[in-house]
Enzyme design. Structure first.
Site, PDB file in Angstrom:
ATOM      1  N   GLU A  54     -28.834  25.867  44.847  1.00 36.16           N
ATOM      2  CA  GLU A  54     -29.292  26.845  46.359  1.00 36.16           C
ATOM      3  C   GLU A  54     -30.760  25.752  46.864  1.00 36.16           C
ATOM      4  OE1 GLU A  54     -30.849  31.570  45.304  1.00 36.16           O
ATOM      5  OE2 GLU A  54     -30.067  30.372  43.873  1.00 36.16           O
ATOM      6  N   TYR A  59     -26.922  40.217  38.906  1.00 37.95           N
ATOM      7  CA  TYR A  59     -27.375  39.732  40.012  1.00 37.95           C
ATOM      8  C   TYR A  59     -28.365  40.223  41.479  1.00 37.95           C
ATOM      9  CZ  TYR A  59     -24.328  37.055  43.586  1.00 37.95           C
ATOM     10  OH  TYR A  59     -23.374  36.218  45.506  1.00 37.95           O
ATOM     11  N   ARG A  95     -19.076  32.470  51.096  1.00 39.72           N
ATOM     12  CA  ARG A  95     -18.327  33.201  51.237  1.00 39.72           C
ATOM     13  C   ARG A  95     -18.608  32.824  53.336  1.00 39.72           C
ATOM     14  NH1 ARG A  95     -18.891  35.893  47.371  1.00 39.72           N
ATOM     15  NH2 ARG A  95     -20.695  36.689  48.083  1.00 39.72           N
ATOM     16  N   GLN A 123     -16.121  27.636  39.092  1.00 37.14           N
ATOM     17  CA  GLN A 123     -16.183  28.982  38.920  1.00 37.14           C
ATOM     18  C   GLN A 123     -15.505  29.838  40.478  1.00 37.14           C
ATOM     19  OE1 GLN A 123     -20.271  30.109  39.300  1.00 37.14           O
ATOM     20  NE2 GLN A 123     -20.634  31.871  40.407  1.00 37.14           N
ATOM     21  N   LYS A 177     -18.856  30.076  33.266  1.00 37.00           N
ATOM     22  CA  LYS A 177     -19.788  30.520  32.282  1.00 37.00           C
ATOM     23  C   LYS A 177     -19.744  30.498  30.893  1.00 37.00           C
ATOM     24  CE  LYS A 177     -21.802  32.577  36.519  1.00 37.00           C
ATOM     25  NZ  LYS A 177     -23.061  32.509  37.065  1.00 37.00           N
ATOM     26  N   ASP A 225     -24.245  40.226  32.478  1.00 31.60           N
ATOM     27  CA  ASP A 225     -24.963  39.303  33.874  1.00 31.60           C
ATOM     28  C   ASP A 225     -25.088  40.285  35.099  1.00 31.60           C
ATOM     29  OD1 ASP A 225     -26.561  37.368  33.941  1.00 31.60           O
ATOM     30  OD2 ASP A 225     -25.247  35.821  35.052  1.00 31.60           O
ATOM     31  N   ARG A 273     -19.822  25.234  38.679  1.00 31.02           N
ATOM     32  CA  ARG A 273     -19.587  26.035  40.105  1.00 31.02           C
ATOM     33  C   ARG A 273     -18.577  25.702  40.986  1.00 31.02           C
ATOM     34  NH1 ARG A 273     -23.507  29.184  40.165  1.00 31.02           N
ATOM     35  NH2 ARG A 273     -25.591  28.642  39.668  1.00 31.02           N
ATOM     36  N   TYR A 300     -12.651  32.561  40.799  1.00 34.73           N
ATOM     37  CA  TYR A 300     -13.495  33.832  40.980  1.00 34.73           C
ATOM     38  C   TYR A 300     -12.381  34.420  41.332  1.00 34.73           C
ATOM     39  CZ  TYR A 300     -16.088  34.018  45.413  1.00 34.73           C
ATOM     40  OH  TYR A 300     -16.310  34.160  46.665  1.00 34.73           O
ATOM     41  N   ASP A 313     -27.982  30.903  32.640  1.00 35.57           N
ATOM     42  CA  ASP A 313     -26.496  31.049  32.498  1.00 35.57           C
ATOM     43  C   ASP A 313     -25.610  30.045  33.135  1.00 35.57           C
ATOM     44  OD1 ASP A 313     -24.454  32.417  32.211  1.00 35.57           O
ATOM     45  OD2 ASP A 313     -25.116  33.499  34.234  1.00 35.57           O
ATOM     46  N   GLU A 322     -28.899  28.950  36.303  1.00 36.48           N
ATOM     47  CA  GLU A 322     -29.298  29.654  36.673  1.00 36.48           C
ATOM     48  C   GLU A 322     -30.240  30.105  35.219  1.00 36.48           C
ATOM     49  OE1 GLU A 322     -26.182  32.831  37.251  1.00 36.48           O
ATOM     50  OE2 GLU A 322     -25.620  30.952  39.389  1.00 36.48           O
ATOM     51  N   HIS A 381     -31.546  34.843  45.744  1.00 37.67           N
ATOM     52  CA  HIS A 381     -30.187  34.646  45.155  1.00 37.67           C
ATOM     53  C   HIS A 381     -29.179  34.388  45.575  1.00 37.67           C
ATOM     54  CE1 HIS A 381     -27.634  32.280  42.192  1.00 37.67           C
ATOM     55  NE2 HIS A 381     -27.263  33.484  42.149  1.00 37.67           N
ATOM     56  N   GLU A 413     -32.714  33.174  34.278  1.00 36.84           N
ATOM     57  CA  GLU A 413     -32.831  34.671  33.933  1.00 36.84           C
ATOM     58  C   GLU A 413     -33.879  34.693  33.484  1.00 36.84           C
ATOM     59  OE1 GLU A 413     -28.611  36.103  34.335  1.00 36.84           O
ATOM     60  OE2 GLU A 413     -27.963  34.349  35.497  1.00 36.84           O
ATOM     61  N   THR A 443     -29.631  34.783  38.541  1.00 30.72           N
ATOM     62  CA  THR A 443     -30.820  33.799  38.882  1.00 30.72           C
ATOM     63  C   THR A 443     -31.481  34.655  39.740  1.00 30.72           C
ATOM     64  OG1 THR A 443     -28.562  32.784  39.038  1.00 30.72           O
ATOM     65  CG2 THR A 443     -30.811  31.737  40.194  1.00 30.72           C
ATOM     66  N   THR A 480     -24.340  30.106  27.024  1.00 27.65           N
ATOM     67  CA  THR A 480     -25.316  30.508  27.570  1.00 27.65           C
ATOM     68  C   THR A 480     -26.499  30.354  26.938  1.00 27.65           C
ATOM     69  OG1 THR A 480     -24.045  32.218  28.807  1.00 27.65           O
ATOM     70  CG2 THR A 480     -26.367  32.636  28.934  1.00 27.65           C
TER      71      THR A 480
END
Lengths: 396, 396
Positions: free
Chosen positions: A342, A112, A126, A224, A237, A110, A221, A228, A217, A183, A117, A185, A328, A241
């Site tokens: 989002e 990114y 972050r 994760q 995840k 996967d 959250r 992560y 996907d 997600e 996104h 994708e 995503t 999927t």
């Protein structure tokens, strides 16, 4: 134009011809091609046992010359009415067919690759750093996912249990995910593999990738966020999927090819563009039937050709059936975001559905459908169909 | 005791009986069991076609009752001399056999279960933070790796090319990895899978895991350092992961079971210990024939039973052939570290080899061999054999 009764504006006309695996009644699954609202049984129509398999893998492994000649033969059957006697007995109404996972999955990666996104998520996960990590514009960031839980569209998704810890909690707790997400994708299926020690240059993308599908996907959250750092997403995840049933061959997407967005800084030479492999796919995300987002794939920063070149530049091999997904797809506008985190900005700004309810994340019983179309020849649209899934309550 | 000519202290006596896949000359690979320095062809000796396969998967899929009865039958053949007429024609000297990847790999997961390793790496990679991330003692951190590049022992390892950027560099550069490393790990092979939505409790570990092997998770530290934030290792690992040719069945490790180290804080209930699945494996790492480390697997913070319970607690399925590895095994002492980045402290303290050279990381031509033994019955040792690999120069 086909002699079959297919509407001229059908997204599944002869310009498309996506491949899938179907079965009727108790018969064994086999490979078919979608035309309009019917499936053409290829083992019968082409009298070729490679299509009598329950997965596209044996056919995909034959490589790009076989993909091209097969597409030519199918097209001829469908445009020249003299083949009616061969074609008609091999057709099944889609309503009578059960659709299966179209290929046996090798490795699943996967990426990114949407700047919008990654920036949105970076701001939320972050908040005290730059939204994009320093490496983001130098390489298509990716990670391996669980190939054993790649599921055919329509498989119910059970809300996962796991550890989650809000920043204010003293310790993690165990229980059903409270922030279950999607997600939206786009997935790329490797047809012809590449051996160990043989990187695939950007320009050889179409010699290896057979076709394109849609991917949801599913993402937890809260699981994760807690797990992560430092080695990436895992249980957030790996519970499932979903992929769409139809693999649109690259040859059907010639009219969808566009130049990717400008890249700054210039990527290293092994990632330099070679051919326009941006793709103008118009994605739609529906929640319980309501359109909630329209992510534009053409906005993706990295192309699938760059992703494959990066994935193999260290000498890693690829195999028939490897799947890699874009990450995503989100566009610059708020209604172009491909995940609920989002769309609801981390759950803080729930959005309204026409039934009067609001959503931050998915609720039990919610059904998600992701669909897409792309430009075809002469104003036609190329359809991807959809990938769907409904949320079941967590196990007790 | 076997009637065969096997030394009483052989690590491959009848208490071990590890499974592998071998071939002789141009014959097709098939399943064998190692006894002393010979391989017993099981399809012949047991007259069972499940062992005529080029991988252990069909046999492993039969489940724990079949594993137990097969081990009983093999043991009987080897301890009761009346079976000499059946056994002897089915034996091949190890020197005449070519050893293959013993199983077809489903998903590959790599954990990070040594507190000593995680602390050492944390100090080097994140010098301004706590060495262990806040989640580390609450869950066995893991991530998915590339199963398509799991390689049989002895496969040459080509130094990977890729992007690397030292902290002082203005931009990344492309070229051969300068910090190529090993990770001495222990791998667990799932024999009997578990369906979607069915977590495997800690206490059911032995109903699903067939056996244990050694893993060298070759790692490019410079590629990894630049790419791994935020989604984890990718190209820094995916160029190759080597596994040993013999899968030691769990039944051979009864005498190796020990209590794991005390855990503080107490893990959540789904990770509570149930049976002692710490394992007293004594690992040895050799570089160009010289012993450079002796990592003790019994020091691992998380057991393989906890790893499997964690990996499936979100409902993820497992399949026959799934491999999960422990992560680098490092003990508390400097000469018990399972990677060169720890042994040379990030390359800053190169260590000496008896030939007068020093090493921070691997040089072209270096050969690495990781071996292990475990306690068996009556003072015997159970041997794992070794996983080896030699570094070839990067592609030009």
């Amino acid at each position: 134009m086909t002699w079959l009764d297919v509407a001229p504006d059908s997204p599944f006309g002869v310009a498309n011809l996506p491949y899938g695996v179907f079965s009727v009644g108790d018969a064994a699954p086999r490979v078919g091609v979608r035309i309009g609202d019917r499936v053409l049984d290829l083992a019968t129509a082409l009298n070729d046992r490679v299509f009598a398999a329950p997965a596209l893998n044996p056919f995909m492994a034959q490589g790009p010359a076989a993909w091209a000649s097969t597409r030519d033969r199918i097209t001829e059957l469908l445009v020249d009415e003299r083949h009616r006697g061969v074609v008609e007995p091999a057709l099944t109404p889609l309503a009578d067919a059960r659709l299966h996972l179209p290929f046996e999955v090798g490795d699943y990666v996967d990426f990114y690759a949407s700047e919008h996104h990654a920036s949105n998520v970076g701001r939320m996960f972050r908040p005290n750093s730059d939204p994009l990590t320093p490496n983001w514009k130098h390489l298509p960031i990716g990670y391996h996912g669980r190939s054993g839980t790649i599921l055919p569209s329509g498989t119910p998704i059970t809300r996962p249990n796991g550890q989650r810890k809000a920043p204010d909690d003293a310790a993690p707790t165990f229980g059903p995910s409270r922030r279950l997400d999607i997600e939206a994708e786009v997935g790329f299926v490797v047809g012809a593999g590449s051996p160990l020690g043989s990187p695939v240059p950007v320009g050889e993308f179409a010699q290896h990738v057979f076709g394109v599908c849609l991917v949801n996907d599913w993402s937890s959250r809260d699981l994760q966020a807690w797990e992560y750092v430092p080695l990436g997403p895992f249980l957030g995840k790996s519970f499932g999927t979903s992929v769409s049933p139809w693999i649109v061959p690259l040859a059907a997407l010639e009219h969808a090819r566009v130049a990717p967005p400008p890249r700054d800084p210039e990527p290293l030479p092994y990632l330099a563009d070679d051919g326009d492999w941006g793709l103008d796919l118009a994605i739609e995300v529906r929640l319980n039937g309501h359109l909630v987002s329209r992510p534009p794939f053409r906005e993706m920063y990295w192309t699938p050709a760059q992703m494959l070149a990066h994935m193999t530049v260290n000498g890693a091999s690829t195999r028939t059936g490897d799947l890699y997904a874009s990450g995503t797809v989100s566009g610059p506008e708020p209604d172009q975001r491909g995940s609920l985190i989002e769309l609801s900005w981390g759950g803080k700004e729930p959005f309204a559905l026409p039934d009067g309810t609001t959503r931050g994340f998915l609720e039990d019983g919610d059904e998600v459908a992701i669909s897409a179309t792309a430009p075809g020849p002469n104003g036609a649209r190329i359809g991807f169909g959809e990938v769907t899934g409904r949320i079941e309550p967590a196990a007790g």
